[in-house]
Scaffold this motif. Structure first.
Motif, PDB file in Angstrom:
ATOM      1  N   LEU A 138       1.739   2.738   2.945  1.00  0.00           N
ATOM      2  CA  LEU A 138       0.432   3.396   2.979  1.00  0.00           C
ATOM      3  C   LEU A 138       0.053   3.935   1.606  1.00  0.00           C
ATOM      4  CD1 LEU A 138       0.335   5.488   6.281  1.00  0.00           C
ATOM      5  CD2 LEU A 138      -1.231   3.673   5.615  1.00  0.00           C
ATOM      6  N   SER A 139      -1.021   3.446   1.063  1.00  0.00           N
ATOM      7  CA  SER A 139      -1.569   3.968  -0.194  1.00  0.00           C
ATOM      8  C   SER A 139      -2.931   3.339  -0.410  1.00  0.00           C
ATOM      9  CB  SER A 139      -0.651   3.653  -1.379  1.00  0.00           C
ATOM     10  OG  SER A 139      -0.567   2.253  -1.592  1.00  0.00           O
ATOM     11  N   PHE A 140      -3.773   4.039  -1.174  1.00  0.00           N
ATOM     12  CA  PHE A 140      -5.116   3.551  -1.462  1.00  0.00           C
ATOM     13  C   PHE A 140      -5.148   3.053  -2.902  1.00  0.00           C
ATOM     14  CE2 PHE A 140      -5.591   6.503   2.012  1.00  0.00           C
ATOM     15  CZ  PHE A 140      -6.546   5.912   2.827  1.00  0.00           C
ATOM     16  N   SER A 141      -5.543   1.793  -3.088  1.00  0.00           N
ATOM     17  CA  SER A 141      -5.646   1.232  -4.434  1.00  0.00           C
ATOM     18  C   SER A 141      -6.931   1.719  -5.103  1.00  0.00           C
ATOM     19  CB  SER A 141      -5.657  -0.295  -4.360  1.00  0.00           C
ATOM     20  OG  SER A 141      -6.880  -0.754  -3.784  1.00  0.00           O
ATOM     21  N   THR A 194      -9.782  -8.304  -4.228  1.00  0.00           N
ATOM     22  CA  THR A 194      -8.978  -9.432  -4.674  1.00  0.00           C
ATOM     23  C   THR A 194      -7.669  -9.546  -3.893  1.00  0.00           C
ATOM     24  OG1 THR A 194      -7.967  -8.068  -6.392  1.00  0.00           O
ATOM     25  CG2 THR A 194      -9.928  -9.330  -7.001  1.00  0.00           C
ATOM     26  N   GLN A 195      -7.240  -8.455  -3.243  1.00  0.00           N
ATOM     27  CA  GLN A 195      -6.025  -8.466  -2.445  1.00  0.00           C
ATOM     28  C   GLN A 195      -6.238  -7.675  -1.161  1.00  0.00           C
ATOM     29  OE1 GLN A 195      -2.978  -6.959  -5.176  1.00  0.00           O
ATOM     30  NE2 GLN A 195      -2.126  -9.015  -5.308  1.00  0.00           N
ATOM     31  N   ARG A 196      -5.454  -8.020  -0.145  1.00  0.00           N
ATOM     32  CA  ARG A 196      -5.541  -7.337   1.141  1.00  0.00           C
ATOM     33  C   ARG A 196      -4.610  -6.132   1.152  1.00  0.00           C
ATOM     34  NH1 ARG A 196      -4.022 -10.185   6.922  1.00  0.00           N
ATOM     35  NH2 ARG A 196      -1.885  -9.782   6.277  1.00  0.00           N
ATOM     36  N   ASN A 197      -5.152  -4.952   1.400  1.00  0.00           N
ATOM     37  CA  ASN A 197      -4.348  -3.737   1.549  1.00  0.00           C
ATOM     38  C   ASN A 197      -4.520  -3.257   2.981  1.00  0.00           C
ATOM     39  OD1 ASN A 197      -3.021  -1.316   1.426  1.00  0.00           O
ATOM     40  ND2 ASN A 197      -4.537  -0.288   0.146  1.00  0.00           N
ATOM     41  N   LEU A 198      -3.451  -3.345   3.772  1.00  0.00           N
ATOM     42  CA  LEU A 198      -3.567  -3.014   5.194  1.00  0.00           C
ATOM     43  C   LEU A 198      -3.803  -1.530   5.443  1.00  0.00           C
ATOM     44  CD1 LEU A 198      -0.912  -5.354   6.857  1.00  0.00           C
ATOM     45  CD2 LEU A 198      -3.383  -5.659   6.691  1.00  0.00           C
ATOM     46  N   THR A 199      -3.668  -0.697   4.422  1.00  0.00           N
ATOM     47  CA  THR A 199      -4.072   0.706   4.576  1.00  0.00           C
ATOM     48  C   THR A 199      -5.528   0.784   5.017  1.00  0.00           C
ATOM     49  OG1 THR A 199      -2.501   1.440   2.905  1.00  0.00           O
ATOM     50  CG2 THR A 199      -4.335   2.920   3.382  1.00  0.00           C
ATOM     51  N   MET A 200      -6.328  -0.172   4.553  1.00  0.00           N
ATOM     52  CA  MET A 200      -7.762  -0.168   4.863  1.00  0.00           C
ATOM     53  C   MET A 200      -8.080  -0.882   6.170  1.00  0.00           C
ATOM     54  SD  MET A 200      -9.276   1.588   2.540  1.00  0.00           S
ATOM     55  CE  MET A 200     -10.991   1.058   2.442  1.00  0.00           C
ATOM     56  N   LEU A 201      -7.053  -1.400   6.871  1.00  0.00           N
ATOM     57  CA  LEU A 201      -7.321  -1.963   8.187  1.00  0.00           C
ATOM     58  C   LEU A 201      -7.346  -0.792   9.162  1.00  0.00           C
ATOM     59  CD1 LEU A 201      -5.654  -5.133   9.758  1.00  0.00           C
ATOM     60  CD2 LEU A 201      -6.926  -3.389  11.003  1.00  0.00           C
ATOM     61  N   GLU A 258      -3.937   5.546  13.362  1.00  0.00           N
ATOM     62  CA  GLU A 258      -4.155   5.130  14.750  1.00  0.00           C
ATOM     63  C   GLU A 258      -4.408   3.629  14.894  1.00  0.00           C
ATOM     64  OE1 GLU A 258      -7.179   6.068  18.511  1.00  0.00           O
ATOM     65  OE2 GLU A 258      -7.581   6.951  16.551  1.00  0.00           O
ATOM     66  N   THR A 259      -5.315   3.083  14.110  1.00  0.00           N
ATOM     67  CA  THR A 259      -5.757   1.703  14.324  1.00  0.00           C
ATOM     68  C   THR A 259      -4.613   0.713  14.163  1.00  0.00           C
ATOM     69  OG1 THR A 259      -7.936   2.308  13.492  1.00  0.00           O
ATOM     70  CG2 THR A 259      -7.436  -0.042  13.626  1.00  0.00           C
ATOM     71  N   MET A 260      -3.904   0.786  13.037  1.00  0.00           N
ATOM     72  CA  MET A 260      -2.825  -0.172  12.800  1.00  0.00           C
ATOM     73  C   MET A 260      -1.632   0.084  13.715  1.00  0.00           C
ATOM     74  SD  MET A 260      -2.826  -2.866  10.927  1.00  0.00           S
ATOM     75  CE  MET A 260      -1.154  -3.093  10.329  1.00  0.00           C
ATOM     76  N   LEU A 261      -1.377   1.332  14.042  1.00  0.00           N
ATOM     77  CA  LEU A 261      -0.296   1.634  14.977  1.00  0.00           C
ATOM     78  C   LEU A 261      -0.551   0.934  16.307  1.00  0.00           C
ATOM     79  CD1 LEU A 261       1.273   5.138  15.569  1.00  0.00           C
ATOM     80  CD2 LEU A 261       0.654   3.696  17.493  1.00  0.00           C
ATOM     81  N   LEU A 262      -1.773   1.076  16.818  1.00  0.00           N
ATOM     82  CA  LEU A 262      -2.111   0.439  18.087  1.00  0.00           C
ATOM     83  C   LEU A 262      -2.103  -1.074  17.968  1.00  0.00           C
ATOM     84  CD1 LEU A 262      -4.971   2.801  19.327  1.00  0.00           C
ATOM     85  CD2 LEU A 262      -2.660   2.618  20.245  1.00  0.00           C
ATOM     86  N   LEU A 263      -2.614  -1.585  16.852  1.00  0.00           N
ATOM     87  CA  LEU A 263      -2.670  -3.030  16.660  1.00  0.00           C
ATOM     88  C   LEU A 263      -1.264  -3.628  16.687  1.00  0.00           C
ATOM     89  CD1 LEU A 263      -4.826  -4.801  13.946  1.00  0.00           C
ATOM     90  CD2 LEU A 263      -2.547  -5.588  14.501  1.00  0.00           C
ATOM     91  N   CYS A 264      -0.338  -3.049  15.932  1.00  0.00           N
ATOM     92  CA  CYS A 264       1.028  -3.575  15.853  1.00  0.00           C
ATOM     93  C   CYS A 264       1.697  -3.576  17.219  1.00  0.00           C
ATOM     94  CB  CYS A 264       1.863  -2.739  14.878  1.00  0.00           C
ATOM     95  SG  CYS A 264       1.426  -2.935  13.140  1.00  0.00           S
ATOM     96  N   ILE A 265       1.639  -2.447  17.903  1.00  0.00           N
ATOM     97  CA  ILE A 265       2.376  -2.303  19.165  1.00  0.00           C
ATOM     98  C   ILE A 265       1.669  -3.023  20.308  1.00  0.00           C
ATOM     99  CG2 ILE A 265       3.356  -0.679  20.815  1.00  0.00           C
ATOM    100  CD1 ILE A 265       4.664  -0.635  18.025  1.00  0.00           C
ATOM    101  N   ASN A 266       0.345  -2.892  20.394  1.00  0.00           N
ATOM    102  CA  ASN A 266      -0.381  -3.547  21.487  1.00  0.00           C
ATOM    103  C   ASN A 266      -0.193  -5.057  21.461  1.00  0.00           C
ATOM    104  OD1 ASN A 266      -1.533  -1.406  22.922  1.00  0.00           O
ATOM    105  ND2 ASN A 266      -3.310  -1.294  21.587  1.00  0.00           N
TER     106      ASN A 266
END
Length: 483
Positions: A66-69, A6-13, A127-135
């Motif tokens: 960062l947290s898991f719902s 029901t909501q987007r949690n970027l922890t899971m990206l 790793e994934t979101m770190l690279l996504l943000c900076i790249n």
């Protein structure tokens, strides 16, 4: 059972293998093992001389949240992870140390631009979101810097939202473009969120809706007398567009005591049209009326237009900027560089037959050396984390690949580039207005020699290793059968 979010949690990206590796680390008693990771890139987009660092603010926001719902845990349960691991994720608390090069800083291949130290599950997972943000943002900031430099002091406006790759690509791309040198954006929400000036005038549909082009111009001028820029290429730039604009300025703005802001040309041979339009505006008594050009522009077209005598005062640049279409990827990577055991850092190296993919081991610092007399950057120096550069003594730099190339520098200042974002999971990052980041970026680019900033065949800016770090790397190469 189907799990519907029901909501987007970027922890899971994250790439799914980050979660499977986390589970594997957990099961193999590596949960508390402290690891070191570096983000770096290998090549500069568009064959340029440098990249502009951007995206740090969004990385900090991601790491802070960062947290898991419970929904996330339920989803992962469907992937057959056991309850002990799921309980660990439910209680997840970020505890890493993180450093990054400040946004707006020119950065170069091979050097750590983000450094992470912490429990390996956490340090690996981000790793994934770190690279996504900076790249992403570094790519767009770099392209914007190229376009802005090509404009040679003329304003560049980012006009690409409708062609961006998704909403976040438009929002954060506009933010990055502003850092890189753009004067503003057409993306309203980026102004609302970050204070990037929202700019814009009208579409051709405004003019088509009225019975005549002149009626459309006059209506707009009456509504926006202090910011009247008219789009003159809906029908014919020189036969109707510019003459009707001049008539509007004479009959609507002049009686109000107002001066026009400009005209915009969005099609045709803009170099030719701008020269003719400039003459017409000057003869009509409007030498202060600016000419804006748009329509599939990039740094090469802008440079050619100006070289050919275009009378353009500012540029609107869309899809080729917001997507960096000529070179649409910054290939930043994230690699393990060390592990702590018994209070000691055990350096790690990744080998490859492709020499460019061999990593630099250990916990490291990055220094930028500046010439005291000129203020220009001499080179970047990667050292082990416990090394200090003594500015009072001569320092010998050498090419890490061609070690016979050596240079002794004196009368220099050494600045550490990596600044702390998190200490033990606590955020210590000081957020700055994006206008300050933009100003800082311009100042830092100005510390580079012209040979480094040119578009074609830029001079190779040196990123060197200290002698102790080079020795450590060679030791690990020999240990693993490489020379």
């Amino acid at each position: 059972m189907e799990i519907v979010k029901t909501q987007r949690n970027l922890t899971m990206l994250t790439d799914f293998y980050e979660i499977t590796m986390a589970n594997g680390y957990f099961k193999n008693n590596f949960k508390d093992t402290v690891a070191y990771f570096d983000m770096f890139f290998r090549t500069v987009p568009d064959g340029g001389g440098y990249v502009i660092m951007a995206g740090v603010e969004q990385l900090v926001k991601y790491l802070s949240q960062l947290s898991f719902s419970q929904e996330d845990i339920e989803y992962l349960r469907t992937k057959n992870f056991d309850e002990e691991f799921l309980k660990y994720l439910s209680d997840f608390k970020f505890a890493c140390d993180v450093w990054a090069v400040p946004e707006g800083t020119p950065i170069f291949p091979g050097e750590p631009i983000v450094k992470v130290r912490g429990p390996v599950i956490q340090a690996q997972f981000i790793e994934t979101m770190l690279l996504l943000c900076i790249n992403h943002q570094s790519l767009i900031a770099t392209k914007a810097n190229r376009v802005s430099r090509a404009a040679d002091g003329r304003a560049v406006m980012e006009f690409g939202s409708r062609r961006a790759q998704g909403a976040d690509g438009a929002i954060y791309g506009a933010r990055a473009a502003y850092i890189g040198g753009c004067a503003g954006t057409a993306c309203t929400i980026t102004d609302e969120m970050f204070g990037v000036p929202a700019l814009g005038t009208m579409a051709h549909s405004w003019i088509q809706l009225f019975d005549s082009e002149l009626d459309a111009f006059k209506a707009y001028a009456r509504e926006y007398p202090d910011n009247c820029t008219l789009l003159v290429d809906t029908y014919n730039v020189l036969k109707s567009g510019v003459p009707n604009a001049i008539k509007t300025f004479d009959e609507v703005l002049a009686p109000m005591g107002k001066r026009p802001k400009g005209i915009r040309i969005d099609s045709g041979d803009i170099t030719y049209l701008s020269r003719k339009a400039r003459k017409m505006l000057d003869e009509a008594g409007y030498p202060d009326c600016t000419i804006v050009a748009s329509n599939s522009l990039d740094e090469h077209i802008i440079r050619d237009m100006l070289a050919q005598g275009a009378k353009v005062d500012s540029f609107g640049v869309g899809e080729r900027l917001i997507t960096s279409s000529s070179s649409p990827v910054l290939g930043g990577v994230y690699k393990l560089s060390g592990v702590e055991r018994g209070g000691e850092i055990i350096p790690k190296i990744k080998l490859s037959e492709n020499v460019q993919k061999i990593t630099t081991p250990g916990s490291k610092k990055v220094y930028r050396l500046y010439d005291k007399e000129t203020g220009k950057a001499i080179a970047d120096l990667i050292t082990l984390a416990d090394e200090k550069v003594d500015e009072s003594q001569p320092y010998e730099l050498f090419d890490p690949d061609f070690t016979w190339k050596r240079k002794t520098v004196t009368d220099f200042t050494a600045r550490e580039l990596l600044e702390p974002l998190f200490v033990g999971g606590k955020c210590v990052f000081e957020k700055k207005p994006v206008s300050e980041v933009k100003k800082y970026c311009a100042e830092q680019v100005d510390t580079l020699w012209d040979e480094v900033t040119r578009f074609e065949n830029p001079h190779n800016y040196y990123v060197d290793l200290s002698q102790p770090l080079w020795d450590l790397k060679q030791q690990l190469l020999r240990k693993n059968g490489k020379k």
